[in-house]
Design an enzyme around this catalytic site. Structure first.
Site, PDB file in Angstrom:
ATOM      1  CD  GLU A  89      74.444  24.745  54.134  1.00 49.02           C
ATOM      2  OE1 GLU A  89      75.399  25.362  54.649  1.00 49.02           O
ATOM      3  OE2 GLU A  89      74.585  23.730  53.441  1.00 49.02           O
ATOM      4  CB  CYS A 332      78.139  27.998  50.258  1.00 48.15           C
ATOM      5  SG  CYS A 332      78.389  29.700  50.747  1.00 48.15           S
TER       6      CYS A 332
END
Length: 352
Positions: A89, A332
């Site tokens: 990501e 995250c």
């Protein structure tokens, strides 16, 4: 083994060009295409014969976009797939003072912080410098009409200083005047606390913004939420931060996630004051971003700002950081985890 073309400096590209019998100026042409994140098909000013030679050794792009989600505040979380199928990501963060990209440096994370979604499935592998850089290049191209990228933040999945060599190479690539030419002051490296590599970073001539993920100012509390605290003491961390400041002249940023009824008390203010006394630093207070696999909760907004004011009254520079992207799996690792879990659920349902 196929390598990423973007991992090469201008000097490296010059050697490749000359070794292939091409004129030296061709290296700058390659570098301009690399920084634009062009595919080989877009290298229209480079001879096709030379492109064929490059394709035998190098890959033009390291990532494929799998999914993106856009927050109401303009933040965009990207889910990428690497060439070998790993998911990572990155986040685009628009600000009035410039646009930032938050990059991942590992597939997963092995640090085991209880509040972090990135490490829920552990560490799979380190990302190469080119894979880290490709996140910036992709998003810079994607958001070109919005002004491109001004700042880079290594606060995505993974521990940058545990992937030291690739982190070092990545920083030098983005800092290079022939690359993205992003200044050291516009690059932030976040670490959960590896004292030896903090000092090593300073010794290697890196003067970026160092952000220490502290999150608790006593050994007892830190050990409850951060596994790294079992290996390194707060004294070792404080010594490393002072070393970094003395060597680079750069103020250290202390990242402190506020967890309700855990590290947001008056005694925590006193502990922070004692630990940080005499260190040139600024404390970023971050109300916890809840994740799917953690029961910890953030404090209320009023309490977070009260903690900040109490800390400032002791003489410590501090502020409450504005959270971005929290409405779209902003922590995250959350988007990746949900994607993986959704795919696994779908597969299981098909097998029923």
């Amino acid at each position: 083994m196929i390598k990423l073309l973007c991992e090469n400096t201008l000097e490296d590209l010059t050697e490749i060009v000359i070794g292939s019998g091409e004129p030296k100026y061709r290296a700058k042409q390659l570098m301009s295409h690399v920084t634009a994140y062009d595919s080989f098909d877009e290298y229209t000013d480079v001879p096709k014969k030379f492109i064929t030679i490059l394709k035998q050794t190098f890959c033009d792009r390291a990532l494929t976009e799998i999914k993106r989600v856009t927050s109401s505040d303009g933040a965009i979380r990207y889910l990428f797939e690497t060439v070998n199928g790993d998911l990572i990501e990155s986040v685009y963060l628009p600000h009035d003072y410039g646009n930032s990209v938050c990059v991942s440096c590992q597939v997963g994370c092995g640090m085991g912080c209880v509040f972090c979604a990135s490490g829920h499935y552990g560490l799979k592998r380190d990302l190469t410098a080119g894979e880290i850089l490709s996140q910036v290049l992709y998003i810079a191209r994607d958001r070109k009409e919005c002004g491109g990228i001004d700042k880079i933040v290594m606060m995505g999945s993974g521990e940058p200083l545990a992937n030291y060599e690739n982190t070092l190479k990545f920083i030098r690539l983005v800092n290079s005047e022939h690359g993205l030419n992003i200044g050291m002051r516009s690059i932030s490296v976040s670490t959960c606390g590896l004292p030896h590599n903090i000092k090593r970073l300073a010794d290697d001539g890196i003067s970026c913004t160092l952000s220490l993920s502290l999150h608790a100012a006593t050994a007892e509390k830190r050990k409850k939420i951060m596994r790294i605290a079992e290996r390194f003491s707060l004294r070792e961390l404080a010594d490393a931060m002072r070393y970094y400041f003395d060597k680079t002249g750069r103020r250290v940023i202390i990242e402190y996630i506020l967890i309700g009824e855990f590290n947001d008390t008056p005694s925590d203010v006193r502990a922070l004051k004692e630990l940080l006394n005499g260190l040139c630093c600024h404390v970023n207070l971050i109300p916890l971003n809840p994740t799917d696999h953690c029961d910890l909760k953030p404090p209320g907004r009023k309490k977070a700002y009260k903690f900040c004011e109490d800390l400032k009254s002791t003489g410590i520079s501090a502020s409450v950081r504005r959270s971005m992207g929290s409405d779209v799996a902003g922590a995250c690792g959350q988007l990746k985890n949900r994607t993986v879990e959704s795919a696994a659920e779908t597969k299981n349902n098909r097998n029923l």
